[in-house]
Design an enzyme around this catalytic site. Structure first.
Site, short mmCIF file in Angstrom:
data_model
loop_
_atom_site.label_atom_id
_atom_site.label_comp_id
_atom_site.label_asym_id
_atom_site.label_seq_id
_atom_site.Cartn_x
_atom_site.Cartn_y
_atom_site.Cartn_z
N GLU A 185 1.22 4.17 7.47
CA GLU A 185 0.18 3.65 6.45
C GLU A 185 -0.34 4.98 5.59
OE1 GLU A 185 0.02 0.76 6.14
OE2 GLU A 185 -0.50 -0.57 7.74
N ASP A 233 0.82 -1.13 0.11
CA ASP A 233 0.00 -0.07 0.06
C ASP A 233 1.00 1.36 0.08
OD1 ASP A 233 1.02 0.08 2.61
OD2 ASP A 233 -1.00 -0.18 3.60
#
Ligand code: GLP
Length: 260
Positions: free
Chosen positions: A143, A136
């Site tokens: 994140e 990702d």
């Protein structure tokens, strides 16, 4: 950004290990930022070989790991500390007091994170930060949507990351949901970043990081702002790069004085 594309992950990793070994030989107090995951494994294996066969001396090296899970019992085989012991620390002569891995069982996590930042500063900052990249686009455990100026702190992992990292835990549900990670701002202060990515699974993330817009949705894209970011990939991880042929040509025609 310098994008280095090699045919396979071994050749790519030997280049990365060579850069790290040069720092260790030439800098009187080298400070390494270290990553876990599959991507840096061959770099660590080569550094261990250099220690064993060439006597590469790690006695002046200080290390800071990027991240660690929160709440694992000490010595848990899935912890990043255990990973680092197995793959590097147990096989080279870094003084134990110079090794820093975030402590996921610290009773006061915010205080621990502040102290971690302070230790990096006290060591003079990170000379080379080794990085992998999540599917990702994360670096460390930052994140998507992480602040591009973030510092070391607690984060919550995405489902995708817990799935990707589930091998060491026997299933995604057993992967701890929280972690401590150096922030993106912390990573950006290192004097050089060395990002490794191998395999088709990483192709999209690599292309977004190198050639997409700079966005918190792809944390690695912030490396476009870093004065010395070296992205070392194999052919598969490079397969979605629009300018792949140009990067190969640049690398093949580098002037001798301009070492990677
Ligand atoms: C974890 C680590 C990252 C690493 C990523 C990719 O999420 N926190 O630092 O870059 O995994 O792992 P791998 O190299 O195994 O693909």
């Amino acid at each position: 950004m310098e994008v280095v594309i090699r045919p396979d992950s071994l050749e790519a990793s030997l280049i990365a290990a060579g850069i790290v070994a040069r720092l260790i030989r030439e800098n009187p107090r080298p400070v390494l930022g270290l990553a876990t995951g599959r991507s840096p494994l061959q770099v660590y294996a080569e550094l261990v070989r250099m220690r064993r066969e060439e006597g590469l001396d790690f006695s002046r090296v200080t290390t800071f790991n990027l991240d660690e899970y929160v709440g694992l019992p000490p010595g848990h085989p899935g912890s990043f500390r255990a990973f680092m012991n197995r793959n590097l620390f147990d096989h080279v002569n870094i003084p134990p007091a110079n090794i820093h891995v975030p402590d996921g069982s610290a009773p006061d996590i915010p205080a621990f994170c502040r102290a971690y930042e302070e230790s990096i500063r006290a060591a003079g900052g990170v000379d080379i930060q080794i990085l992998g990249i999540g599917t990702d686009g994360h670096i460390g455990f930052n994140e998507p949507s992480s602040s591009l100026g973030s510092r070391t702190r607690i984060k919550t992992l995405t489902e995708e990351t817990r799935r990707d990292n589930s091998d060491a835990f026997g299933g995604p549900d057993r992967v701890p949901p929280h972690c401590i990670t150096m922030g993106i701002g912390t990573i950006m202060e290192s004097r050089a970043c060395l990002l490794l990515a191998f395999g088709k699974k990483k192709a999209r993330a690599v292309a977004s990081a190198c050639e997409g817009p700079i966005t918190a949705m792809v944390p690695a894209s912030v490396l476009q702002l870093h004065p010395r970011a070296i992205i070392i990939v194999d052919g598969d991880a490079a397969s979605e790069l629009e300018k792949a042929d140009y990067y190969k040509w640049v690398y093949a025609h580098k002037p001798d004085w301009q070492r990677t």
